[in-house]
Design an enzyme around this catalytic site. Structure first.
Site, PDB file in Angstrom:
ATOM      1  N   THR A  28       0.900  -0.701  -0.042  1.00  0.00           N
ATOM      2  CA  THR A  28      -0.257  -0.217  -0.047  1.00  0.00           C
ATOM      3  C   THR A  28       0.727   1.501  -0.390  1.00  0.00           C
ATOM      4  O   THR A  28       1.895   1.419   0.591  1.00  0.00           O
ATOM      5  CB  THR A  28      -0.852   0.050   1.061  1.00  0.00           C
ATOM      6  OG1 THR A  28      -0.150   0.206   2.509  1.00  0.00           O
ATOM      7  CG2 THR A  28      -2.051  -1.086   1.469  1.00  0.00           C
ATOM      8  N   SER A  29       0.351   2.122  -0.317  1.00  0.00           N
ATOM      9  CA  SER A  29       1.379   3.661  -0.449  1.00  0.00           C
ATOM     10  C   SER A  29       0.730   4.105   0.416  1.00  0.00           C
ATOM     11  O   SER A  29       0.169   4.259   1.474  1.00  0.00           O
ATOM     12  CB  SER A  29       0.613   4.208  -1.616  1.00  0.00           C
ATOM     13  OG  SER A  29      -0.519   4.426  -2.059  1.00  0.00           O
ATOM     14  N   SER A  30       1.532   5.404   0.706  1.00  0.00           N
ATOM     15  CA  SER A  30       1.496   6.678   1.954  1.00  0.00           C
ATOM     16  C   SER A  30      -0.064   6.801   1.284  1.00  0.00           C
ATOM     17  O   SER A  30      -0.746   7.385   3.110  1.00  0.00           O
ATOM     18  CB  SER A  30       2.630   7.426   2.119  1.00  0.00           C
ATOM     19  OG  SER A  30       2.194   8.333   0.623  1.00  0.00           O
ATOM     20  N   GLU A  35      -7.219   4.003  -2.091  1.00  0.00           N
ATOM     21  CA  GLU A  35      -7.016   2.582  -2.043  1.00  0.00           C
ATOM     22  C   GLU A  35      -7.695   1.906  -2.134  1.00  0.00           C
ATOM     23  O   GLU A  35      -8.392   1.138  -1.129  1.00  0.00           O
ATOM     24  CB  GLU A  35      -5.781   2.096  -2.358  1.00  0.00           C
ATOM     25  CG  GLU A  35      -4.852   2.869  -2.300  1.00  0.00           C
ATOM     26  CD  GLU A  35      -2.972   2.460  -1.436  1.00  0.00           C
ATOM     27  OE1 GLU A  35      -3.042   1.399  -1.077  1.00  0.00           O
ATOM     28  OE2 GLU A  35      -1.795   2.570  -2.955  1.00  0.00           O
TER      29      GLU A  35
END
Length: 311
Positions: A28-30, A35
């Site tokens: 997962t991104s920041s 998402e």
């Protein structure tokens, strides 16, 4: 199933199962709230797919709040290290953008992993290099992506050369001393022109970019983006060939008289001053090794004295 812990040793071929050993990767991104799938959901879907294919899920690697712009992710690096030791046969991920930043980036990673007989598999896309057909399709996708990238570069280059032929400026930020016309060409601004000339004259007088920056800041003069002057900002002005009328863009390099602010003699004089240190360094004899050692000992002794005074 191991969750990013110690690597299981590769068994001998006589003991090896027919099913592939899979490593699930999730990220997962920041900005994970935006998402659609969490780490757990990505892992679940990947594990379900592995089970449907009869693959043994041996490892799970999770990178939380990590950018996909590069491979400098803790668990991703751990996974690559395991792949080099052939601890598994295939990397399974929910979606390509969880694994790498682009298809071309994935191609580079696939080549690296293939050297260790490790394959790639995407749950949601047509990416599967575990079979000859899948590898063929992956190559076709990669070729299409590379072709599109080359076409974009070509169109960009054509566009830049087209602008250059009309002597247009390539962006909305003209250098200090100019404004943009409606046709996006440079036009000398009278007030800014005087400042450019003054900067060149100050440098010839001071022979120091930091000193020029200090003088400008003391007078409250700001850069084009309303910031303070720094030695680097001063240097950017002094090195810019546009001030002597040399326009460079794409494949075009031409002298445009209406763009010239600084005469060639002044520009050359400034260049000579800027380059003087290189000449001095080239003519200056190197320091004897005995002197270097003596200086090193003196610095060490002073530092030790400082430490002793602190106790």
């Amino acid at each position: 199933m191991v969750d990013h812990v110690s690597i299981r040793e590769r068994v001998s071929e006589s003991e090896e199962d027919e099913s592939l050993r899979a490593a699930v990767y999730a990220r997962t991104s920041s900005n994970s709230r935006a998402e659609s799938y969490s780490l757990d959901e990505q892992v679940k879907r990947a594990v379900d797919r592995c089970q449907s294919l009869g693959w043994d899920v041996a490892f799970v690697y999770r990178d939380e709040s990590e950018s996909g712009a590069n491979t400098d992710r803790p668990m991703f690096q751990t996974m690559l290290d395991a792949a080099k030791r052939q601890a598994f046969d295939v990397v399974v991920f929910w979606k390509l953008d969880r694994f790498s930043r682009s298809l071309m980036h994935a191609v580079q990673l696939e080549e690296e992993l293939r050297e260790h007989d490790v394959y790639l598999y995407s749950v949601t896309e047509q990416i599967d290099t575990t079979s000859a057909t899948g590898r063929f399709n992956f190559r076709n996708l990669a070729s299409a992506a590379e072709f599109e990238r080359d076409m974009i570069k070509q169109r960009t280059r054509i566009g830049i050369n087209g602008m250059a032929e009309e002597r247009k400026w390539p962006n909305d930020d003209p250098p200090l001393g100019y404004t943009l016309t409606p046709e996006n060409k440079l036009s000398v601004d009278g007030q800014q022109r005087d400042l450019v000339v003054e900067i060149f004259e100050m440098y010839i007088e001071e022979r120091s970019m930091p000193e020029v920056a200090t003088r400008l800041n003391e007078r409250g003069i700001t850069t084009t983006d309303e910031g303070e002057w720094t030695p680097r900002a001063v240097g950017d002005v002094l090195r810019n060939e546009i001030y002597r009328g040399v326009y460079e863009l794409g494949d075009v390099t031409e002298h445009v008289p209406e763009y010239q602010i600084i005469d060639d003699e002044t520009f050359s004089q400034v260049r000579e001053i800027r380059m003087r240190f290189r000449k001095e360094d080239a003519s200056r004899p190197s320091m004897p090794s005995s002197r270097k050692e003596r200086i090193a000992y003196e610095v060490r002794d002073r530092y030790q004295d400082y430490l002793n005074s602190c106790h």
